[in-house]
Design a protein around this motif. Sequence first.
Motif: not given
Ligand SMILES: C[S@@+](CC[C@H](N)C(=O)[O-])C[C@H]1O[C@@H](n2cnc3c(N)ncnc32)[C@H](O)[C@@H]1O
Length: 259
Positions: A42-44, A77-79, A100-107, A128-132, A146-149
């Motif tokens: 339900k993220y969108e 990043i955080a796609g 890329t994103d940390l959470v596979d369920e989002m991808l 799946v990638v941790d941006a850190q 990167m948006a909202y990441g």
């Molecule tokens: C608010 S969503 C934004 C998703 C997308 N960029 C968008 O504009 O709709 C934030 C995303 O950041 C990801 N995220 C949080 N911490 C992260 C990390 N350390 N590395 C990569 N992704 C991360 C979350 O899993 C989530 O999918």
Amino acid sequence: MENNAETYQDAPLSIDTATGQAAEAELSSERVKHIFATIAKKYERFNAISSFGSYKLWLAGMMRQADIQPSDNVIDIAGGTGDVTFSVARAKHPAHIQCTDLVDEMLDVARAHRQTGAGGDVPIDFEVVDAQDIPYGDASFDALTMAYGIRNMPKRQQALSEMYRVLKPGGSFTCLEFSTPPNPLWRGLYHFYLKHLIPFWGGLITGDRDGFVYLSKSIEAFPDQREFAKMLEEAGFADVQWKNYTGGIAAVHTARKPE
Ligand SMILES: C[S@@+](CC[C@H](N)C(=O)[O-])C[C@H]1O[C@@H](n2cnc3c(N)ncnc32)[C@H](O)[C@@H]1O
């Protein structure tokens, strides 16, 4: 700047992203994984509410500002569910996008969109990638989005250094994030709305009040436009600029890795 608990000079290496105070990185990482794995489907809808219905407008602004060429290899990043990736594909038609994103369920949601044609004929890979701690070599990408990441990352300065590392010299950085309205009246109204109305309204519509409480807190604790620009410079970026949207509720920062 009254709300920003963190400044780039005295920021601890890892923080609680809901408060900006020093904390073990695991606290925020586990919370963020739980929130996004739970709301992935339900993220969108969540996004539409949390951006106050403005995310399309802000995303269009981000696309206008992003310096991405048809020959570019782009990393998103955080796609998440792929909104930025698919917009880049449509607007810029680059050679390749690594979403890329940390959470596979989002991808998984992004992959499902892809299967129904999102992104057209632009080659896109999902990982799946941790941006850190980015698992790609130095200077692998021409452009980064990167948006909202970054707001959700407890080791922000490390994440920005990693993003800088994987960009090629001359590569472009474009980041959309919630920010701080400079006008005190607008800021006051916005923070009232964030604190009192968003958790109630968002919770009612999605059934996930906790996610919206976290959202409100993390926005209030995030550095303002100028502080975030300084963090980018600290990571090595040059030509750092930002453009405010909706009176500074959101901002797009652009920067470049020096040649
Ligand atoms: C608010 S969503 C934004 C998703 C997308 N960029 C968008 O504009 O709709 C934030 C995303 O950041 C990801 N995220 C949080 N911490 C992260 C990390 N350390 N590395 C990569 N992704 C991360 C979350 O899993 C989530 O999918």
